[in-house]
Motif scaffolding. Sequence first.
Motif, PDB file in Angstrom:
ATOM      1  N   LEU A  50       0.838  -1.214   0.000  1.00 55.20           N
ATOM      2  CA  LEU A  50       0.000   0.000   0.000  1.00 55.20           C
ATOM      3  C   LEU A  50       0.865   1.253   0.000  1.00 55.20           C
ATOM      4  CD1 LEU A  50      -3.089  -0.330   2.378  1.00 55.20           C
ATOM      5  CD2 LEU A  50      -3.055  -0.247  -0.117  1.00 55.20           C
ATOM      6  N   GLU A  51       2.068   1.148   0.585  1.00 49.53           N
ATOM      7  CA  GLU A  51       3.036   2.252   0.485  1.00 49.53           C
ATOM      8  C   GLU A  51       4.097   1.966  -0.561  1.00 49.53           C
ATOM      9  OE1 GLU A  51       4.882   3.710   4.085  1.00 49.53           O
ATOM     10  OE2 GLU A  51       6.183   5.049   2.932  1.00 49.53           O
ATOM     11  N   GLY A  52       4.488   0.712  -0.703  1.00 42.50           N
ATOM     12  CA  GLY A  52       5.626   0.339  -1.547  1.00 42.50           C
ATOM     13  C   GLY A  52       5.382   0.513  -3.030  1.00 42.50           C
ATOM     14  N   SER A  53       4.117   0.493  -3.440  1.00 39.77           N
ATOM     15  CA  SER A  53       3.799   0.685  -4.855  1.00 39.77           C
ATOM     16  C   SER A  53       2.613   1.630  -4.986  1.00 39.77           C
ATOM     17  CB  SER A  53       3.461  -0.649  -5.522  1.00 39.77           C
ATOM     18  OG  SER A  53       2.854  -0.415  -6.784  1.00 39.77           O
ATOM     19  N   LYS A  54       2.860   2.788  -5.606  1.00 41.63           N
ATOM     20  CA  LYS A  54       1.784   3.762  -5.809  1.00 41.63           C
ATOM     21  C   LYS A  54       0.693   3.159  -6.700  1.00 41.63           C
ATOM     22  CE  LYS A  54       3.993   7.539  -4.052  1.00 41.63           C
ATOM     23  NZ  LYS A  54       3.578   8.160  -2.782  1.00 41.63           N
ATOM     24  N   ALA A  55       1.111   2.347  -7.696  1.00 39.25           N
ATOM     25  CA  ALA A  55       0.134   1.752  -8.615  1.00 39.25           C
ATOM     26  C   ALA A  55      -0.760   0.767  -7.868  1.00 39.25           C
ATOM     27  CB  ALA A  55       0.845   1.067  -9.783  1.00 39.25           C
ATOM     28  N   PHE A  56      -0.156  -0.041  -6.973  1.00 42.09           N
ATOM     29  CA  PHE A  56      -0.944  -0.989  -6.171  1.00 42.09           C
ATOM     30  C   PHE A  56      -1.946  -0.233  -5.299  1.00 42.09           C
ATOM     31  CE2 PHE A  56      -1.558  -3.336  -2.171  1.00 42.09           C
ATOM     32  CZ  PHE A  56      -2.056  -4.533  -2.633  1.00 42.09           C
ATOM     33  N   ALA A  57      -1.478   0.831  -4.634  1.00 44.63           N
ATOM     34  CA  ALA A  57      -2.373   1.596  -3.754  1.00 44.63           C
ATOM     35  C   ALA A  57      -3.549   2.165  -4.544  1.00 44.63           C
ATOM     36  CB  ALA A  57      -1.593   2.719  -3.058  1.00 44.63           C
ATOM     37  N   LYS A  58      -3.278   2.695  -5.734  1.00 46.22           N
ATOM     38  CA  LYS A  58      -4.359   3.277  -6.528  1.00 46.22           C
ATOM     39  C   LYS A  58      -5.347   2.195  -6.968  1.00 46.22           C
ATOM     40  CE  LYS A  58      -4.482   7.245  -7.533  1.00 46.22           C
ATOM     41  NZ  LYS A  58      -5.025   8.400  -6.734  1.00 46.22           N
ATOM     42  N   GLN A  59      -4.822   1.000  -7.273  1.00 44.19           N
ATOM     43  CA  GLN A  59      -5.711  -0.098  -7.680  1.00 44.19           C
ATOM     44  C   GLN A  59      -6.627  -0.500  -6.524  1.00 44.19           C
ATOM     45  OE1 GLN A  59      -3.589  -3.562  -9.099  1.00 44.19           O
ATOM     46  NE2 GLN A  59      -5.348  -4.847  -8.591  1.00 44.19           N
ATOM     47  N   THR A 116     -10.343   9.440  -4.195  1.00 45.87           N
ATOM     48  CA  THR A 116      -8.934   9.788  -4.422  1.00 45.87           C
ATOM     49  C   THR A 116      -8.814  10.441  -5.793  1.00 45.87           C
ATOM     50  OG1 THR A 116      -6.672   8.912  -4.393  1.00 45.87           O
ATOM     51  CG2 THR A 116      -8.349   7.514  -5.400  1.00 45.87           C
ATOM     52  N   ALA A 117      -7.614  10.943  -6.118  1.00 44.66           N
ATOM     53  CA  ALA A 117      -7.392  11.571  -7.420  1.00 44.66           C
ATOM     54  C   ALA A 117      -7.484  10.516  -8.523  1.00 44.66           C
ATOM     55  CB  ALA A 117      -6.005  12.214  -7.437  1.00 44.66           C
ATOM     56  N   GLY A 118      -8.051  10.905  -9.673  1.00 41.50           N
ATOM     57  CA  GLY A 118      -8.003  10.036 -10.840  1.00 41.50           C
ATOM     58  C   GLY A 118      -6.551   9.803 -11.225  1.00 41.50           C
ATOM     59  N   HIS A 119      -6.247   8.658 -11.877  1.00 44.06           N
ATOM     60  CA  HIS A 119      -4.832   8.385 -12.180  1.00 44.06           C
ATOM     61  C   HIS A 119      -4.688   7.525 -13.429  1.00 44.06           C
ATOM     62  CE1 HIS A 119      -5.656   4.352 -10.683  1.00 44.06           C
ATOM     63  NE2 HIS A 119      -4.463   3.988 -11.097  1.00 44.06           N
ATOM     64  N   ARG A 120      -3.480   7.542 -13.969  1.00 41.16           N
ATOM     65  CA  ARG A 120      -3.082   6.648 -15.058  1.00 41.16           C
ATOM     66  C   ARG A 120      -1.707   6.083 -14.724  1.00 41.16           C
ATOM     67  NH1 ARG A 120      -7.495   6.506 -15.976  1.00 41.16           N
ATOM     68  NH2 ARG A 120      -8.734   7.530 -17.572  1.00 41.16           N
ATOM     69  N   VAL A 121      -1.518   4.789 -14.959  1.00 41.48           N
ATOM     70  CA  VAL A 121      -0.195   4.177 -14.797  1.00 41.48           C
ATOM     71  C   VAL A 121       0.484   4.224 -16.165  1.00 41.48           C
ATOM     72  CG1 VAL A 121       1.073   2.097 -14.152  1.00 41.48           C
ATOM     73  CG2 VAL A 121      -1.064   2.670 -12.974  1.00 41.48           C
ATOM     74  N   CYS A 122       1.688   4.817 -16.232  1.00 38.61           N
ATOM     75  CA  CYS A 122       2.353   5.057 -17.519  1.00 38.61           C
ATOM     76  C   CYS A 122       3.703   4.344 -17.598  1.00 38.61           C
ATOM     77  CB  CYS A 122       2.595   6.555 -17.711  1.00 38.61           C
ATOM     78  SG  CYS A 122       1.085   7.529 -17.643  1.00 38.61           S
ATOM     79  N   HIS A 123       3.987   3.816 -18.795  1.00 39.63           N
ATOM     80  CA  HIS A 123       5.261   3.111 -19.031  1.00 39.63           C
ATOM     81  C   HIS A 123       6.071   3.727 -20.165  1.00 39.63           C
ATOM     82  CE1 HIS A 123       2.466   0.206 -17.169  1.00 39.63           C
ATOM     83  NE2 HIS A 123       3.530  -0.126 -16.477  1.00 39.63           N
ATOM     84  N   SER A 124       5.560   4.811 -20.788  1.00 41.67           N
ATOM     85  CA  SER A 124       6.292   5.400 -21.915  1.00 41.67           C
ATOM     86  C   SER A 124       6.011   6.892 -21.968  1.00 41.67           C
ATOM     87  CB  SER A 124       5.802   4.759 -23.226  1.00 41.67           C
ATOM     88  OG  SER A 124       4.456   5.160 -23.464  1.00 41.67           O
ATOM     89  N   GLN A 125       6.838   7.613 -22.737  1.00 37.39           N
ATOM     90  CA  GLN A 125       6.646   9.058 -22.892  1.00 37.39           C
ATOM     91  C   GLN A 125       5.290   9.361 -23.543  1.00 37.39           C
ATOM     92  OE1 GLN A 125       9.062  10.298 -20.722  1.00 37.39           O
ATOM     93  NE2 GLN A 125       9.390  11.950 -22.185  1.00 37.39           N
ATOM     94  N   GLN A 126       4.843   8.478 -24.456  1.00 42.38           N
ATOM     95  CA  GLN A 126       3.548   8.689 -25.114  1.00 42.38           C
ATOM     96  C   GLN A 126       2.417   8.602 -24.089  1.00 42.38           C
ATOM     97  OE1 GLN A 126       6.010   6.935 -26.268  1.00 42.38           O
ATOM     98  NE2 GLN A 126       6.197   7.146 -28.485  1.00 42.38           N
TER      99      GLN A 126
END
Length: 410
Positions: A99-108, A117-127
């Motif tokens: 829950l702290e170690g991964s922001k993506a896990f916490a958001k999921q 909570t704030a809306g979010h996107r998990v990103c892996h590239s500049q695009q």
Amino acid sequence: MTVLVVGSGGREHALALAISHDPGVAAVHIAPGNPGTTAIGTNHPVDICDPDAVARLATETGANLVVIGPEAPLVAGVADAVRAAGIACFGPSAAAAQLEGSKAFAKQIMAEAGVPTAGHRVCHSQQELAAAFDEFGAPYVVKHDGLAAGKGVLVTNDRQAALDHGAGADQVVVEEYLDGPEASLFVITDGIHALALQPAQDFKRVGDGDAGPNTGGMGAYTPLPWLAPGTVDDVMASVVAPTLARMRELGIPFAGLLYVGLAITSAGPKVVEFNARFGDPETEAVLPLLRSPLGQVLYAAATGTLAEIGPLDFDDRAAVCVVLAAQGYPESPHKGGRIALPADTDRVHVIHAGTALDETGQMVAAGGRVLVVVGTGSGLAEARAAVYDQIAEIDFPTGFCRSDIASKVI
Ligand code: AMP
Ligand code: GLY
């Protein structure tokens, strides 16, 4: 009861101090501790991210309870190892500490649990980054996924800087910007039942008027007179209960300290972040006002018996704490600067966060955040005056602090 506190910062000093005031606690050990904790109990040098070493030390010291302060040992599985050794441990498992170690896990988890909570996107590239920036607009909020000791998050209107911040990392989370004052709520939980501590506010930016980069926190105060009555109950119902329920459903119950970082927006409280441990420096402000016996409360949380503990009892006073940091913090703190505390130590309430003794026994700065000075009073104005009066008595020429902690609220 004998308690072993794991960690060496201000938070661990403050925890050890509060635990030592519990009449049910006979002895406190700290691993590794710091020059300040030697006045409370016995320090033990150990690699706190080595699960076997910490479990062995817990056995050797006869600890009935281990309290883990920082996030790194939690994520490394130290709580799991202590429990496997048959000793009660306050701190989540490695799996739950995600829950702290991964922001993506916490958001999921927040999305699955319906937590505001704030809306979010998990990103892996500049695009993907650019698309997320287009979607949410400025200010841009970019977070590295893993533990980053307060340095992983950038909030900026500068799109290029936001792109650059994301470029170095494999996985980043881009979030919608949340407007509104922040509040930190500590929740003690055994995975099912949960008790809230009094909320606090911390000051993340290094300079007066919230100028400069983010830090681990430069000061804090409690209570929050501006927070609407009922907010804590609301957050317990809308955030804490569904999060704990979702973690149980997944088979990774979260037991320990759930730190809920909130933005109080016009649409109500929303989660900025979860941490799996007490916040620093909020802990230094909140714990001096706690009247309930902290060792016994944490033991109940660690043994699944929190339901037997009533609501936590707080002194009807106020506390303000201010961090004395080493020049150059947060980028490159100057180490080795001499510190002299007043000879009459009763006149200051000083928590050690990053101090060491050199070969001659002289106290010196050994970290970015060096001391946390705590003032209490019948109200925030009195507490604030008390803290800055004490700072004037501390001789630390290579240190600095913010001069505006809790000034606006007063
Ligand atoms: P975090 O480590 O996620 O708490 O982020 C550090 C700091 O960045 C927070 O205390 C906020 O001041 C700021 N921050 C994080 N997320 C947001 C957001 N979605 N909107 C506005 N500010 C944020
Ligand atoms: N004071 C913020 C934190 O502990 O993360």
